[in-house]
Design an enzyme around this catalytic site. Structure first.
Site, mmCIF file in Angstrom:
data_model
loop_
_atom_site.group_PDB
_atom_site.id
_atom_site.type_symbol
_atom_site.label_atom_id
_atom_site.label_comp_id
_atom_site.label_asym_id
_atom_site.label_seq_id
_atom_site.Cartn_x
_atom_site.Cartn_y
_atom_site.Cartn_z
ATOM 1 N N GLY A 27 0.775 -1.238 0.000
ATOM 2 C CA GLY A 27 0.000 0.000 0.000
ATOM 3 C C GLY A 27 0.801 1.280 0.000
ATOM 4 O O GLY A 27 0.331 2.309 0.492
ATOM 5 N N ASN A 121 -5.406 2.754 -12.682
ATOM 6 C CA ASN A 121 -4.424 1.819 -12.123
ATOM 7 C C ASN A 121 -3.032 2.388 -12.344
ATOM 8 O O ASN A 121 -2.825 3.161 -13.272
ATOM 9 C CB ASN A 121 -4.543 0.461 -12.839
ATOM 10 N N HIS A 123 0.954 1.127 -12.997
ATOM 11 C CA HIS A 123 1.751 -0.039 -13.406
ATOM 12 C C HIS A 123 3.211 0.400 -13.491
ATOM 13 O O HIS A 123 3.497 1.479 -14.015
ATOM 14 C CB HIS A 123 1.252 -0.560 -14.760
ATOM 15 N N SER A 150 3.354 4.082 -15.296
ATOM 16 C CA SER A 150 2.208 4.612 -16.050
ATOM 17 C C SER A 150 0.963 4.572 -15.178
ATOM 18 O O SER A 150 0.731 3.586 -14.477
ATOM 19 C CB SER A 150 1.917 3.724 -17.276
ATOM 20 N N ASP A 159 -3.649 -4.385 -17.802
ATOM 21 C CA ASP A 159 -2.609 -3.409 -18.137
ATOM 22 C C ASP A 159 -2.792 -2.772 -19.517
ATOM 23 O O ASP A 159 -1.837 -2.297 -20.131
ATOM 24 C CB ASP A 159 -1.196 -4.012 -18.002
HETATM 25 C C1 GRF Z 1 3.487 -0.957 -7.521
HETATM 26 O O1 GRF Z 1 4.741 -1.120 -8.118
HETATM 27 C C2 GRF Z 1 2.423 -0.751 -8.571
HETATM 28 O O2 GRF Z 1 2.891 -0.089 -9.701
HETATM 29 C C3 GRF Z 1 2.046 -2.169 -8.932
HETATM 30 O O3 GRF Z 1 2.123 -2.887 -7.730
HETATM 31 C C4 GRF Z 1 3.022 -2.234 -6.837
HETATM 32 C C5 GRF Z 1 2.218 -1.956 -5.604
HETATM 33 O O4 GRF Z 1 3.010 -1.409 -4.580
HETATM 34 N N1 GRF Z 1 0.755 -2.198 -9.554
HETATM 35 P P1 GRF Z 1 2.307 -0.724 -3.336
HETATM 36 O O5 GRF Z 1 1.391 -1.784 -2.718
HETATM 37 O O6 GRF Z 1 1.581 0.473 -3.813
HETATM 38 O O7 GRF Z 1 3.435 -0.390 -2.388
#
Ligand code: GRF
Length: 214
Positions: A27, A121, A123, A150, A159
């Site tokens: 998170g 989202n 990524h 992104s 994605d």
């Molecule tokens: C992040 O790298 C995000 O881009 C990907 O999953 C990871 C989540 O990390 N979708 P966090 O839980 O926000 O620390």
């Protein structure tokens, strides 16, 4: 994804938009959005954080910040049943925008279509490159010198979806996947609040799968 030139999901400028964040783990992006939303004038407030696992570490961070949390376990549940519970919870909290932040569960097309233009989202790559998992390992293996992150609108395909904002990160020589993940994450934490701001302010238009910022 929407009619030519329309505001995604009918989001209009004006009020502070209630946001639901979906997480599965650490998170840190959720925490960045919570921090951003505390700033005066930020056009969104985090109304609920929902995890699909009771052990998602981000839940503790959200609770410490005084944000409502819910756990909707997904394990062993049919996708449509889980998504129906999720949808009901989001509606109960009056959510207008959904942010996926490390949410590791595929969503059904019906759910995604219901939130089309209102669900985004993050990524950790420069999409459309390196969709999916093991992103940083694959980036290093590929020999590319620039990676990044992104924020995009969510569509039923994983994605995919129109890209809202991206940030570049150079790939240092000899970097490990873990080190690269940390470097990209620093940019993610800046990018996600910027993208949510634009969406909540009603400044995004989607035309021919391209996002235009007004
Ligand atoms: C992040 O790298 C995000 O881009 C990907 O999953 C990871 C989540 O990390 N979708 P966090 O839980 O926000 O620390």
């Amino acid at each position: 994804m929407s009619q030519a030139g329309t505001t995604p999901g009918g989001i209009k400028p004006g009020d502070i938009k209630p946001v639901g964040i979906l997480i599965s783990g650490r998170g840190s992006n959720m925490a960045a959005l919570i921090e951003a939303a505390k700033q005066p004038g930020y056009p969104a407030r985090i109304a609920v954080v929902i995890a699909n696992r009771a052990d998602a570490e981000g839940l503790t961070i959200a609770q410490a910040a005084g944000i409502a949390t819910e756990v909707i376990p997904s394990k062993g549940k049919e996708r449509a049943a889980f998504d129906a519970e999720l949808d009901a919870a989001l509606k109960r909290h009056g959510i207008e925008i959904v942010c996926l932040a490390g949410f590791m569960r595929l969503l059904t097309p019906g759910f995604v279509e219901g939130w089309q233009g209102r669900m985004i989202n993050i990524h950790p790559s420069l999409l459309p490159a390196f969709k999916g998992t093991r992103v940083h390992e694959r980036v290093i293996e590929s020999g590319t010198r620039i990676t990044g992150c992104s924020v995009h609108f969510v569509v039923p395909e994983m994605d995919e979806g129109p890209v809202i904002l991206q940030a570049e990160v150079p790939v240092p020589d000899g970097v490990t996947p873990e080190q690269l993940a940390d470097l990209v994450l620093l940019e993610e934490h800046k990018l996600y609040p910027q993208a949510l701001r634009l969406l909540a302010e009603g400044k995004l238009r989607v035309e021919d799968n391209q996002v235009q910022v007004q």
